[in-house]
Design a protein around this motif. Structure first.
Motif, PDB file in Angstrom:
ATOM      1  N   PRO A   1       0.826  -1.204   0.000  1.00 30.60           N
ATOM      2  CA  PRO A   1       0.000   0.000   0.000  1.00 30.60           C
ATOM      3  C   PRO A   1       0.862   1.256   0.000  1.00 30.60           C
ATOM      4  O   PRO A   1       1.953   1.278   0.554  1.00 30.60           O
ATOM      5  CB  PRO A   1      -0.799  -0.115   1.301  1.00 30.60           C
ATOM      6  CG  PRO A   1       0.027  -0.978   2.187  1.00 30.60           C
ATOM      7  CD  PRO A   1       0.785  -1.909   1.285  1.00 30.60           C
ATOM      8  N   LYS A   2       0.339   2.281  -0.671  1.00 30.44           N
ATOM      9  CA  LYS A   2       0.968   3.605  -0.631  1.00 30.44           C
ATOM     10  C   LYS A   2       0.192   4.437   0.392  1.00 30.44           C
ATOM     11  O   LYS A   2      -1.032   4.390   0.427  1.00 30.44           O
ATOM     12  CB  LYS A   2       0.918   4.279  -1.996  1.00 30.44           C
ATOM     13  CG  LYS A   2       1.678   3.554  -3.070  1.00 30.44           C
ATOM     14  CD  LYS A   2       1.797   4.342  -4.365  1.00 30.44           C
ATOM     15  CE  LYS A   2       0.492   4.793  -4.926  1.00 30.44           C
ATOM     16  NZ  LYS A   2       0.607   5.481  -6.227  1.00 30.44           N
TER      17      LYS A   2
ATOM     18  N   GLY B   1       2.563  19.647  22.693  1.00 25.26           N
ATOM     19  CA  GLY B   1       3.723  18.878  22.267  1.00 25.26           C
ATOM     20  C   GLY B   1       3.377  17.472  21.822  1.00 25.26           C
ATOM     21  O   GLY B   1       4.214  16.767  21.271  1.00 25.26           O
ATOM     22  N   ASN B   2       2.148  17.045  22.079  1.00 26.50           N
ATOM     23  CA  ASN B   2       1.732  15.715  21.645  1.00 26.50           C
ATOM     24  C   ASN B   2       1.456  15.721  20.143  1.00 26.50           C
ATOM     25  O   ASN B   2       0.875  16.662  19.616  1.00 26.50           O
ATOM     26  CB  ASN B   2       0.467  15.267  22.394  1.00 26.50           C
ATOM     27  CG  ASN B   2       0.738  15.049  23.866  1.00 26.50           C
ATOM     28  OD1 ASN B   2       1.818  14.609  24.244  1.00 26.50           O
ATOM     29  ND2 ASN B   2      -0.237  15.359  24.703  1.00 26.50           N
ATOM     30  N   THR B   3       1.876  14.663  19.474  1.00 25.40           N
ATOM     31  CA  THR B   3       1.724  14.588  18.026  1.00 25.40           C
ATOM     32  C   THR B   3       0.826  13.424  17.632  1.00 25.40           C
ATOM     33  O   THR B   3       1.002  12.302  18.115  1.00 25.40           O
ATOM     34  CB  THR B   3       3.099  14.420  17.342  1.00 25.40           C
ATOM     35  OG1 THR B   3       3.927  15.534  17.709  1.00 25.40           O
ATOM     36  CG2 THR B   3       2.977  14.344  15.832  1.00 25.40           C
ATOM     37  N   ASP B   4      -0.130  13.716  16.784  1.00 25.06           N
ATOM     38  CA  ASP B   4      -0.961  12.690  16.160  1.00 25.06           C
ATOM     39  C   ASP B   4      -0.478  12.531  14.724  1.00 25.06           C
ATOM     40  O   ASP B   4      -0.090  13.511  14.084  1.00 25.06           O
ATOM     41  CB  ASP B   4      -2.437  13.104  16.133  1.00 25.06           C
ATOM     42  CG  ASP B   4      -3.053  13.184  17.524  1.00 25.06           C
ATOM     43  OD1 ASP B   4      -2.635  12.412  18.406  1.00 25.06           O
ATOM     44  OD2 ASP B   4      -3.941  14.035  17.706  1.00 25.06           O
ATOM     45  N   THR B   5      -0.520  11.315  14.229  1.00 23.89           N
ATOM     46  CA  THR B   5      -0.152  11.072  12.840  1.00 23.89           C
ATOM     47  C   THR B   5      -1.388  10.621  12.084  1.00 23.89           C
ATOM     48  O   THR B   5      -2.011   9.617  12.429  1.00 23.89           O
ATOM     49  CB  THR B   5       0.950   9.998  12.731  1.00 23.89           C
ATOM     50  OG1 THR B   5       2.097  10.450  13.459  1.00 23.89           O
ATOM     51  CG2 THR B   5       1.339   9.764  11.288  1.00 23.89           C
ATOM     52  N   LEU B   6      -1.743  11.399  11.077  1.00 21.43           N
ATOM     53  CA  LEU B   6      -2.883  11.072  10.234  1.00 21.43           C
ATOM     54  C   LEU B   6      -2.362  10.336   9.008  1.00 21.43           C
ATOM     55  O   LEU B   6      -1.410  10.776   8.369  1.00 21.43           O
ATOM     56  CB  LEU B   6      -3.609  12.346   9.796  1.00 21.43           C
ATOM     57  CG  LEU B   6      -4.002  13.317  10.907  1.00 21.43           C
ATOM     58  CD1 LEU B   6      -4.649  14.552  10.304  1.00 21.43           C
ATOM     59  CD2 LEU B   6      -4.941  12.645  11.885  1.00 21.43           C
ATOM     60  N   GLN B   7      -2.973   9.198   8.694  1.00 13.30           N
ATOM     61  CA  GLN B   7      -2.545   8.421   7.534  1.00 13.30           C
ATOM     62  C   GLN B   7      -3.668   8.368   6.509  1.00 13.30           C
ATOM     63  O   GLN B   7      -4.825   8.175   6.858  1.00 13.30           O
ATOM     64  CB  GLN B   7      -2.155   7.012   7.942  1.00 13.30           C
ATOM     65  CG  GLN B   7      -0.935   6.995   8.851  1.00 13.30           C
ATOM     66  CD  GLN B   7      -0.402   5.601   9.025  1.00 13.30           C
ATOM     67  OE1 GLN B   7       0.043   5.004   8.055  1.00 13.30           O
ATOM     68  NE2 GLN B   7      -0.471   5.093  10.236  1.00 13.30           N
ATOM     69  N   THR B   8      -3.293   8.528   5.242  1.00  9.05           N
ATOM     70  CA  THR B   8      -4.256   8.507   4.152  1.00  9.05           C
ATOM     71  C   THR B   8      -3.792   7.509   3.102  1.00  9.05           C
ATOM     72  O   THR B   8      -2.664   7.589   2.625  1.00  9.05           O
ATOM     73  CB  THR B   8      -4.355   9.904   3.504  1.00  9.05           C
ATOM     74  OG1 THR B   8      -4.648  10.865   4.511  1.00  9.05           O
ATOM     75  CG2 THR B   8      -5.429   9.934   2.440  1.00  9.05           C
ATOM     76  N   PRO B   9      -4.657   6.536   2.741  1.00 11.33           N
ATOM     77  CA  PRO B   9      -4.268   5.590   1.696  1.00 11.33           C
ATOM     78  C   PRO B   9      -4.221   6.274   0.332  1.00 11.33           C
ATOM     79  O   PRO B   9      -5.071   7.100   0.019  1.00 11.33           O
ATOM     80  CB  PRO B   9      -5.364   4.524   1.748  1.00 11.33           C
ATOM     81  CG  PRO B   9      -6.525   5.172   2.407  1.00 11.33           C
ATOM     82  CD  PRO B   9      -5.985   6.252   3.289  1.00 11.33           C
TER      83      PRO B   9
END
Length: 143
Positions: A35-36, A47-55
């Motif tokens: 997958p890409k 300072g907290n980081t969320d990571t959003l991922q999109t296919p």
């Protein structure tokens, strides 16, 4: 058939349908897909980081031993269509896996674009290894 609960490469069958019809590659030796994704980090003032991922679809590759002109002819037709102004739609790849528990999983790659990336090196007394890559918009489980 799986062995000792492990899936083996021979447990996988791949059917390729291009805009010009079914593509039957005589000797596929390897199939890969992945997958890409794009990732975007969002950092709050705390300072907290969320990571959003999109296919962003799928990439893959077929490796084959050249036994006839199947891949060369496919690419020649694709190229002729391009230079003659013929619109080429996407194809499909259906991946069927015999699971170790006896069930069958089927995945379909949709809107596939194909690219003969290596028609093979020609050397005396050596086989000709060819590579075709692809991109797909999605992979869906169909069974």
């Amino acid at each position: 058939m799986p062995q000792l609960g492990y899936s083996l490469g021979r447990d996988v069958a791949v059917d390729i349908v291009t805009p010009m019809g079914k593509l039957r590659i005589p000797k596929v030796t390897k199939f890969t897909s992945k997958p890409k994704m794009t990732s975007t980090d969002v950092t709050a003032l705390s300072g907290n980081t969320d990571t959003l991922q999109t296919p962003k679809g799928w990439d893959g590759q077929f490796d084959a031993e050249r036994m006839d002109g199947t891949l060369d002819d496919f690419w020649a037709q694709w190229e002729a269509n391009f230079f003659n102004g013929i619109d080429t739609s996407g194809g499909t790849i259906t991946e069927t896996i015999q699971e170790s528990n006896g069930s069958v999983s089927v995945y379909r790659y949709e809107n596939v674009s194909f690219h003969l990336t290596n028609p093979g090196d020609k050397e005396g007394d050596k086989t000709i290894k060819q590579t075709m890559t692809f991109t797909a918009n999605r992979r869906k489980k169909v069974a």
